[in-house]
Design a protein around this motif. Structure first.
Motif: not given
Length: 708
Positions: A36-39, A53-54, A166-169
């Protein structure tokens, strides 16, 4: 010519098959990966990892909470944005898909751009840790867990600052990672690639996308780095690092020691994975043997990497520690070579916290989804994130954890401007005891409750409901109060059915019209204007007289000059002045009307129950009704009535009135809308507030003055 066409056709078919095999292989390699790529404006492929990344818009679509990351914090991240959750309190969660019983790694990336800021991170409802930064840096937090259902919540809880990410993996991991810690969450403390001087190693080199950070030194500093271009080693261990990590190591003729200070000072269990690959082709089994210590406690004696017939091996060791953890490898007696280590991991074990009752959890989530169909930007619903009961309960929800697993016992959605039909799933929440949906814009028919419902109180008043009240509601076995008045489209009920029950009810009648928005606005404007005028007059009065002296006359004729900007205490209890207070007697009929037949229960105490009410002049009151089972009798009632009728003090709640009819003993006080000090300090998380020091000091002085 035909033969040439056939050859070209076969070549094309072969290329297509190869491409399909490649795509399938790549898809299989990342099965279960969530990135996950935030924003981010759109989905993209990271050029370094080749992972897709979504964007997080399906969780949080508000672009106003997005900020660019300062260039100093770009690091090696592909996403240059951060999402900031600007909230007063509470949590915000990302819900990611999982497979039940699968072990996963979950990692969050947080680009801190402010000093001494902090917030908390949770996996489900288990705290993974506090993120605190003392310098500008790119922080990560990583945990290992076993999925207990088909999704997992990754939550941020506000502390000093608005939480951000910022990111979740999310990545599947081998089962062996939770060996010995089946019911725990493991927080990564350190994952080290020894002897390497290159960049961090991760996917695609590591199939599980673990990030191996270089660590080139140990104690003693004379440890020697080894490296060997390994290509023909069969890594049979599922937890083994990639060959790019194992092809470097540190060694020493006598001992290796790795010190990790700065761990949490509380006692925790730690899991330590040590990874080995013999890089010296001349070494044979029995020639490199060493003992392994954790915090000077021997864990493995005479460990030999080659003892199992393979060049590589690993060992997982557990230890309880606080503050620091040392890994020491010491050459065994009779060994020809000193110890060697290629990589290691340290993980801290945290007990898995059980979430809200699964059935209640599913039903309230479905209720939220149904409500959002007609209430997309409703603030209350937007704050509903993650577990409804744990960490920080959802607004309007009260839970009970006395049985071990939290269950939802109260749902109060009153005055939230909600539209549409009342969600059907609410009626399936069999643990629900209090349901308040009043003062909204719900329409259509109200669904029926099953006979197994534990519902005690139901308030549907001031809505736009249509039709008749289902008979199943009136016949609920535990129902004590039912209010459904001020629904202009509902048909009149047969009052004989309600009269035959023991339910407190408004019989569907409407005592007052539902205020329209314009009326509310005008009333609010008038009230605000009056308050501002009063405040201005008060300030002028204070400024005019603040330098003057007044006298407070107590017993003995003592006088006290008024002072400013200091704290003072009165010399003794004799200095409190006492004067007669007008306490009004109320009839029992008036009390029942003011409380709408004891509709709203505030709390219960040793004297009895306390209900909320409204007097004729609009003042809100707390009505204290003595219970027939109370241990406090007529004597205590008379004492309290006589005492509070005789004195008035700024630190005591004044007694407004009383009722003593038909063996009913009732005291009436002003309603304290801010709750009690107990609520503020130790009550439900939603009621707790941070008290500043001036407020604390005022309470500390006021309480003894009121008791004196």
């Amino acid at each position: 010519m035909e033969l040439q066409v056939i050859r070209i056709f076969r070549l094309v078919v072969a290329c297509v098959l190869c491409l399909c095999i490649f795509i399938r292989s790549a898809s299989s390699a990342t099965k279960g990966f969530e990135s996950i790529a935030c924003c981010a404006d759109s989905n993209y492929t990271d050029p370094k990892t080749t992972l897709t990344y979504t964007t997080d818009h399906i969780w949080f679509s508000d672009k106003r909470s997005c900020r660019p990351i300062p260039e100093i914090l770009f690091s090696h991240r592909s996403n240059k944005n951060v999402r900031i959750f600007e909230i007063d309190e509470g949590k915000r969660c990302y819900t990611l898909p999982t497979i039940k019983d699968q072990v996963y790694l979950i990692r969050g990336v947080f680009p801190f751009d402010s000093l001494n800021s902090s917030f908390y991170v949770y996996i489900g409802v288990t705290e993974l840790g506090e993120l605190r930064s003392s310098r500008l840096e790119d922080l990560e937090i990583e945990g290992v867990f076993r999925a207990t259902k088909d999704y997992i919540d990754f939550c941020l809880l506000k502390e000093d600052v608005n939480p951000f990410i910022s990111q979740i993996e999310l990545r599947p991991l081998p089962e062996e990672y939770l060996h010995g810690f089946a019911t725990s969450v493991l927080k990564l403390i350190s994952r080290n690639n020894l002897g390497d001087i290159n960049d961090d190693i991760r996917f695609p080199d590591d199939r599980n996308d673990r990030i191996w950070k270089r660590k080139a030194t140990s104690t003693p500093s004379s440890a020697l780095p080894l490296s060997f271009n390994v290509s023909n080693v069969d890594l049979k261990d599922s937890v083994a690092p990639p060959l790019q990590v194992l092809q470097t190591a540190l060694t020493h003729p006598e001992r290796l020691e790795f010190v990790h200070d700065g761990l949490e000072t509380d006692d925790y269990e730690y899991s330590v994975f040590l990874h080995f690959l013999e890089l010296n082709g001349t070494v044979r089994a029995g020639q490199r043997v060493f003992d392994i210590y954790l915090n000077n406690e021997i864990k493995k004696e005479k460990f030999d990497v080659l003892a199992g017939g393979s060049k590589n091996s690993y060992t997982a060791l557990n230890i309880s520690a606080n503050g620091s953890l040392n890994i020491t490898l010491v050459k065994a007696s009779g060994s020809e070579f000193g110890p060697l280590l290629n990589a290691y991991e340290i993980l801290q074990a945290r007990s898995w916290i059980e979430e809200t009752n699964q059935k209640d959890l599913e039903l309230i989530q479905k209720t939220r989804e149904e409500l959002l169909l007609h209430n997309q930007e409703n603030e209350a619903l937007e704050s509903w994130s993650g577990d409804p009961c744990m960490i920080f309960p959802w607004k309007g929800i009260t839970c009970d954890d006395s049985t071990g697993s939290s269950i939802i016992t109260m749902l109060d959605l009153s005055s939230n401007n909600l539209k549409g039909a009342i969600p059907y799933f609410v009626t399936k929440m069999t643990n629900l005891q209090i349901l308040n949906l009043s003062h909204n814009q719900f329409d259509s028919l109200f669904p029926s409750f099953p006979p197994s419902s534990l519902l005690i109180s139901l308030d549907l008043s001031y809505n736009d409901l249509d039709g008749r009240l289902p008979e199943s509601i009136i016949s609920l076995p535990h129902l004590k109060s039912l209010y459904f008045g001020c629904n202009p489209y509902m048909k009149d009920e047969d009052t004989t059915k309600l009269n035959s029950s023991l339910i407190n009810t408004d019989y569907g009648r409407c005592k007052g019209k539902k205020p329209k928005f314009g009326q509310v606005f005008v009333i609010g404007a008038i009230t605000s204007g009056s308050l501002l005028i009063t405040l201005a007059v008060g300030i002028l009065f204070f400024c005019r007289y603040r330098h003057k002296s007044i006298t407070l006359e107590g017993f003995g004729g003592k006088t006290y000059p008024m002072a400013t900007n200091i704290i003072f205490s009165l010399p003794s209890k004799d200095d409190f002045f006492i004067k007669s207070v007008s306490v009004k007697p109320f009839t029992l009929e008036y009390i029942e009307q003011a409380t709408e037949q004891y509709k709203t229960l505030i709390c219960e105490g040793g004297f009895g129950s306390v209900y909320r009410g409204t007097l004729d002049d609009g003042q809100e009151v707390a009505v204290k009704v003595r219970s027939s089972t109370s241990t406090q009798g007529t004597k205590e009632f008379d004492n309290e009535l006589n005492l509070l009728s005789a004195i008035q003090h700024e630190n005591l709640v004044p007694l407004l009135g009383y009722c003593n009819e038909y063996d009913q003993q009732i005291l009436v006080y002003p309603f304290m809308s801010n709750g009690s000090l107990l609520d503020r300090l130790y009550g439900e998380a939603s009621k707790r507030k941070i008290l500043d020091w001036p407020t604390r000091l005022s309470i500390a002085l006021g309480a003894p003055r009121g008791l004196a």
